[in-house]
Design a protein around this motif. Structure first.
Motif, PDB file in Angstrom:
ATOM      1  N   TYR A 229       0.837  -1.199   0.000  1.00 39.78           N
ATOM      2  CA  TYR A 229       0.000   0.000   0.000  1.00 39.78           C
ATOM      3  C   TYR A 229       0.877   1.256   0.000  1.00 39.78           C
ATOM      4  O   TYR A 229       1.940   1.290   0.622  1.00 39.78           O
ATOM      5  CB  TYR A 229      -0.943   0.015   1.203  1.00 39.78           C
ATOM      6  N   ASN A 230       0.386   2.281  -0.691  1.00 44.95           N
ATOM      7  CA  ASN A 230       1.145   3.513  -0.891  1.00 44.95           C
ATOM      8  C   ASN A 230       0.381   4.693  -0.304  1.00 44.95           C
ATOM      9  O   ASN A 230      -0.798   4.901  -0.642  1.00 44.95           O
ATOM     10  CB  ASN A 230       1.366   3.724  -2.393  1.00 44.95           C
ATOM     11  N   LEU A 231       1.034   5.457   0.586  1.00 41.81           N
ATOM     12  CA  LEU A 231       0.395   6.665   1.120  1.00 41.81           C
ATOM     13  C   LEU A 231       0.123   7.615  -0.037  1.00 41.81           C
ATOM     14  O   LEU A 231       1.035   8.066  -0.724  1.00 41.81           O
ATOM     15  CB  LEU A 231       1.298   7.334   2.166  1.00 41.81           C
ATOM     16  N   LEU A 232      -1.151   7.914  -0.245  1.00 44.29           N
ATOM     17  CA  LEU A 232      -1.569   8.714  -1.396  1.00 44.29           C
ATOM     18  C   LEU A 232      -1.744  10.186  -1.041  1.00 44.29           C
ATOM     19  O   LEU A 232      -1.226  11.068  -1.717  1.00 44.29           O
ATOM     20  CB  LEU A 232      -2.872   8.138  -1.950  1.00 44.29           C
ATOM     21  N   TYR A 233      -2.469  10.447   0.013  1.00 37.70           N
ATOM     22  CA  TYR A 233      -2.678  11.822   0.470  1.00 37.70           C
ATOM     23  C   TYR A 233      -3.208  11.788   1.888  1.00 37.70           C
ATOM     24  O   TYR A 233      -3.435  10.712   2.459  1.00 37.70           O
ATOM     25  CB  TYR A 233      -3.633  12.587  -0.449  1.00 37.70           C
ATOM     26  N   CYS A 234      -3.378  12.950   2.475  1.00 36.13           N
ATOM     27  CA  CYS A 234      -3.950  13.008   3.811  1.00 36.13           C
ATOM     28  C   CYS A 234      -4.935  14.173   3.897  1.00 36.13           C
ATOM     29  O   CYS A 234      -4.950  15.064   3.034  1.00 36.13           O
ATOM     30  CB  CYS A 234      -2.878  13.105   4.888  1.00 36.13           C
ATOM     31  N   ILE A 235      -5.746  14.150   4.920  1.00 32.34           N
ATOM     32  CA  ILE A 235      -6.749  15.192   5.132  1.00 32.34           C
ATOM     33  C   ILE A 235      -6.652  15.661   6.575  1.00 32.34           C
ATOM     34  O   ILE A 235      -6.688  14.849   7.504  1.00 32.34           O
ATOM     35  CB  ILE A 235      -8.177  14.686   4.868  1.00 32.34           C
ATOM     36  N   GLY A 236      -6.502  16.962   6.754  1.00 34.55           N
ATOM     37  CA  GLY A 236      -6.530  17.535   8.088  1.00 34.55           C
ATOM     38  C   GLY A 236      -7.962  17.866   8.483  1.00 34.55           C
ATOM     39  O   GLY A 236      -8.718  18.403   7.669  1.00 34.55           O
ATOM     40  N   PHE A 237      -8.326  17.552   9.719  1.00 41.36           N
ATOM     41  CA  PHE A 237      -9.675  17.835  10.227  1.00 41.36           C
ATOM     42  C   PHE A 237      -9.572  18.610  11.535  1.00 41.36           C
ATOM     43  O   PHE A 237      -8.624  18.424  12.313  1.00 41.36           O
ATOM     44  CB  PHE A 237     -10.444  16.538  10.501  1.00 41.36           C
ATOM     45  N   GLY A 238     -10.555  19.460  11.786  1.00 42.29           N
ATOM     46  CA  GLY A 238     -10.584  20.186  13.047  1.00 42.29           C
ATOM     47  C   GLY A 238     -11.770  21.122  13.120  1.00 42.29           C
ATOM     48  O   GLY A 238     -12.509  21.314  12.143  1.00 42.29           O
ATOM     49  N   TYR A 239     -11.959  21.699  14.302  1.00 43.93           N
ATOM     50  CA  TYR A 239     -13.024  22.681  14.495  1.00 43.93           C
ATOM     51  C   TYR A 239     -12.530  24.025  13.928  1.00 43.93           C
ATOM     52  O   TYR A 239     -11.508  24.552  14.384  1.00 43.93           O
ATOM     53  CB  TYR A 239     -13.371  22.806  15.977  1.00 43.93           C
ATOM     54  N   PRO A 240     -13.217  24.566  12.926  1.00 42.89           N
ATOM     55  CA  PRO A 240     -12.707  25.770  12.239  1.00 42.89           C
ATOM     56  C   PRO A 240     -12.553  26.969  13.162  1.00 42.89           C
ATOM     57  O   PRO A 240     -13.378  27.207  14.042  1.00 42.89           O
ATOM     58  CB  PRO A 240     -13.781  26.045  11.174  1.00 42.89           C
ATOM     59  N   ASP A 241     -11.476  27.715  12.916  1.00 41.52           N
ATOM     60  CA  ASP A 241     -11.253  28.971  13.616  1.00 41.52           C
ATOM     61  C   ASP A 241     -11.117  30.097  12.601  1.00 41.52           C
ATOM     62  O   ASP A 241     -10.415  31.083  12.838  1.00 41.52           O
ATOM     63  CB  ASP A 241      -9.995  28.876  14.487  1.00 41.52           C
ATOM     64  N   GLU A 242     -11.756  29.906  11.467  1.00 44.29           N
ATOM     65  CA  GLU A 242     -11.794  30.922  10.413  1.00 44.29           C
ATOM     66  C   GLU A 242     -13.008  30.636   9.526  1.00 44.29           C
ATOM     67  O   GLU A 242     -13.589  29.545   9.586  1.00 44.29           O
ATOM     68  CB  GLU A 242     -10.522  30.903   9.559  1.00 44.29           C
ATOM     69  N   THR A 243     -13.382  31.627   8.728  1.00 41.98           N
ATOM     70  CA  THR A 243     -14.499  31.473   7.801  1.00 41.98           C
ATOM     71  C   THR A 243     -14.030  31.919   6.414  1.00 41.98           C
ATOM     72  O   THR A 243     -14.218  33.080   6.018  1.00 41.98           O
ATOM     73  CB  THR A 243     -15.715  32.319   8.240  1.00 41.98           C
ATOM     74  N   PRO A 244     -13.386  31.027   5.677  1.00 40.27           N
ATOM     75  CA  PRO A 244     -12.827  31.417   4.373  1.00 40.27           C
ATOM     76  C   PRO A 244     -13.914  31.770   3.367  1.00 40.27           C
ATOM     77  O   PRO A 244     -15.014  31.207   3.384  1.00 40.27           O
ATOM     78  CB  PRO A 244     -12.071  30.160   3.924  1.00 40.27           C
ATOM     79  N   ASP A 245     -13.599  32.711   2.489  1.00 43.38           N
ATOM     80  CA  ASP A 245     -14.500  33.051   1.394  1.00 43.38           C
ATOM     81  C   ASP A 245     -14.403  31.993   0.301  1.00 43.38           C
ATOM     82  O   ASP A 245     -13.387  31.313   0.159  1.00 43.38           O
ATOM     83  CB  ASP A 245     -14.134  34.418   0.797  1.00 43.38           C
ATOM     84  N   ALA A 246     -15.470  31.882  -0.457  1.00 43.96           N
ATOM     85  CA  ALA A 246     -15.467  30.952  -1.589  1.00 43.96           C
ATOM     86  C   ALA A 246     -14.534  31.458  -2.676  1.00 43.96           C
ATOM     87  O   ALA A 246     -14.435  32.670  -2.910  1.00 43.96           O
ATOM     88  CB  ALA A 246     -16.879  30.804  -2.142  1.00 43.96           C
TER      89      ALA A 246
END
Length: 218
Positions: free
Chosen positions: A189-206
């Motif tokens: 198996y090959n590490l393909l990518y990762c995803i960071g998760f958390g409670y947001p402390d910002e509100t990014p614009d689209a």
């Protein structure tokens, strides 16, 4: 309006009404469902359209009960021949995340100089690592679908995320070999990518999307 034109207009209107009502015959309240989807009241559509990549989080890992739901949504993604050609590792251990981030900083002085830098996973306190089976040609696609399910289910529960390729590449470097080993992926198996998760402390614009890339072929 001329009589002939009026007749044609009434005919096409009747056809349209018949098509809509026929298509909805087996689904009660179809008109309301359609109106809700178009107006943005459909919860799935609203989640998709409101999702943003988050790079600033509150300094607490995602509750594991919540992560369990996110992970179950992930493994229920569509996948070729139901091979489920993925492996998933979840890390919310600050010692692991900070340790590998210190190695990253040594290799990347610019990151070390950034006062906003918390860790190399876009500062997320919980990280999901996704590996694929390279022997199966559709495995990368399946892993992408897995990740999207997790990202959207997380957002629907107020959890932010950021899909990460660079940190996965660093994890596979000689400098971070000990941390990749700790993930204990199965042989092959090959590490393909990762995803960071958390409670947001910002509100990014689209950010804008280019709809010109979409074309119907007649």
């Amino acid at each position: 309006m001329k009589k002939g034109m009026l007749g044609r207009s009434l005919f096409f209107a009747a056809v349209l009404v018949t098509a809509v009502t026929s298509g909805c015959a087996n689904r009660g309240k179809c008109g309301a469902e359609t109106d809700n989807a178009v107006s943005g009241k459909n919860e799935v559509i609203e989640t998709i359209m409101s999702r943003r990549s988050v790079r600033k989080y509150k300094p607490v890992p995602v509750n594991r009960d919540t992560m369990d739901i996110i992970l179950k949504c992930g493994i229920n993604a569509p996948n070729g021949q139901n091979k489920q050609s993925w492996e998933i590792r979840v890390v919310d251990n600050a010692e692991f995340i900070n340790g590998v981030s210190e190695l990253y900083k040594k290799q990347n002085p610019q990151a070390a100089a950034d006062t906003a830098f918390v860790n190399m996973f876009r500062n997320a306190p919980t990280v999901v690592f996704i590996a694929n089976d390279p022997s199966y040609g559709m495995s990368q696609i399946d892993c992408g679908l897995l990740g999207e399910n997790m990202i959207l289910s997380a957002w629907s529960m107020g959890i932010g995320s950021c899909c990460l390729g660079g940190p996965a590449a660093f994890m596979k470097s000689d400098a971070a070999a000990e941390y990749l080993d700790k993930l204990s992926f199965s042989d092959g198996y090959n590490l393909l990518y990762c995803i960071g998760f958390g409670y947001p402390d910002e509100t990014p614009d689209a950010k804008p999307r280019n709809a010109d890339k979409i074309k119907y072929i007649e």
